[in-house]
Design an enzyme around this catalytic site. Structure first.
Site, short mmCIF file in Angstrom:
data_model
loop_
_atom_site.label_atom_id
_atom_site.label_comp_id
_atom_site.label_asym_id
_atom_site.label_seq_id
_atom_site.Cartn_x
_atom_site.Cartn_y
_atom_site.Cartn_z
N SER A 1 3.42 -2.01 10.46
CA SER A 1 4.87 -1.99 10.62
C SER A 1 5.51 -3.34 10.30
O SER A 1 6.46 -3.77 10.97
CB SER A 1 5.25 -1.53 12.04
N LYS B 1 0.13 4.28 -0.29
CA LYS B 1 -0.50 5.45 0.34
C LYS B 1 -0.26 6.70 -0.53
O LYS B 1 -0.25 6.61 -1.75
CB LYS B 1 -0.02 5.61 1.78
N GLU C 1 -5.16 -5.09 10.81
CA GLU C 1 -4.17 -4.04 11.02
C GLU C 1 -4.47 -3.32 12.33
O GLU C 1 -5.32 -2.44 12.38
CB GLU C 1 -4.21 -3.02 9.87
N GLY D 1 2.47 2.47 10.86
CA GLY D 1 3.36 3.61 10.70
C GLY D 1 4.02 4.08 11.98
O GLY D 1 4.63 5.15 12.01
N GLU E 1 -6.88 4.68 8.15
CA GLU E 1 -6.71 6.10 7.78
C GLU E 1 -7.97 6.64 7.13
O GLU E 1 -8.32 7.82 7.30
CB GLU E 1 -5.50 6.23 6.86
N HIS F 1 -9.46 0.89 5.45
CA HIS F 1 -8.18 1.20 6.09
C HIS F 1 -8.41 2.20 7.22
O HIS F 1 -9.25 3.10 7.11
CB HIS F 1 -7.19 1.75 5.07
N ASN G 1 0.87 -1.18 0.00
CA ASN G 1 0.00 0.00 0.00
C ASN G 1 0.91 1.23 0.00
O ASN G 1 1.49 1.59 1.02
CB ASN G 1 -0.90 -0.01 1.24
#
Length: 256
Positions: free
Chosen positions: A212, A11, A167, A173, A97, A95, A9
């Site tokens: 991560s 991003k 996740e 991150g 985010e 996701h 991904n």
């Protein structure tokens, strides 16, 4: 035997130069890898360029989002049919985010899931808990709620051929990662939760880990019985690091 999937991904990262350079590196690094499916999800604006760059390779194209509408007055959006037309195979939805910054609800994500299935695309459904939810012992409840948004509207058969990506939000991150044992426990819970509805679907569905994942922790994560590859963020922007993760997944499959 489930076939692992490692998906990058990207991003909000990339340029025309970077797309060509990174994919050239991936093609070189992964030319002889067998036993693991590989996909990349560049930003929308580079999807067509990436599709051309991965032609005649084993790398599949993914997208990072989709709209629930197929056409019309929805400025700035991209439909499932458009993604299929351009050659995408996988589409990331849910996701953290998107859930956090765009306030996407479980119900909206379930709608996106349905639209993708109708279009013949493969949803990569992201689920996972925040650090506060993890500390409060709510990991299983959060994952169950996010899965149930799809299960209760479409039924377990809709998950056939789809991908789940667990996740933990606190690991995305941040440099933190769930231990292999922690990740395995949640993956087993997810599989068992789906099995309550359909044991065959649960046994066959790919459940990736994300958060991560890097070239140093991938092998131990993939050795776990219910972890079927990874959804990779930062490490997917470096061909050598991403290749190590893919090779670790392929090696783990042979050992299972």
């Amino acid at each position: 035997m489930r076939h692992p999937l490692v998906m990058g991904n990207w991003k909000l990262n990339g340029s025309k130069h970077m797309v060509n350079e990174l994919i050239a590196g991936l093609r070189h690094e992964l030319s002889d890898v067998d036993g693991c499916d590989v996909a990349i999800a560049p930003p929308f604006i580079y999807l067509d360029q990436a599709k051309q760059a991965i032609s005649d390779s084993h790398i599949a194209l993914g997208a990072q989002n989709v709209d629930i509408n197929l056409s019309g007055a929805f400025t700035g959006e991209t439909s499932a049919n458009m993604l299929k037309d351009i050659g995408a195979k996988y589409v990331i939805i849910g996701h953290s985010e998107r859930r956090t910054y765009h306030k996407e609800s479980d119900e909206l994500i379930a709608e996106k899931f349905a639209v993708l299935k109708e279009a013949g695309l493969i949803p990569v459904l992201c689920i996972g808990e925040t650090e506060a939810e993890n500390a409060a012992g709510q990991t299983q409840a959060v994952c169950a709620r996010q899965l149930d948004a799809v299960l209760k509207t479409m039924g377990a058969p809709a998950l056939k051929g789809s991908v789940i990506a667990y996740e933990p939000v606190w690991a995305i991150g941040t440099g933190k990662s769930a231990t292999p044992a922690q990740a395995q426990a949640v993956h087993k819970f997810i599989r068992d939760h789906i099995a309550k509805h359909d044991a065959d679907v649960a046994a066959k569905i790919i459940i990736q880990y994300g958060g991560s994942v890097n070239d140093s922790n991938a092998a131990e994560l993939f050795s776990q019985p219910d972890i079927d590859g990874a959804l990779v963020g930062g490490a997917s922007l470096k061909a050598d690091a991403f290749a190590i993760i893919v090779k670790a997944a392929a090696k783990a499959k042979k050992a299972k």
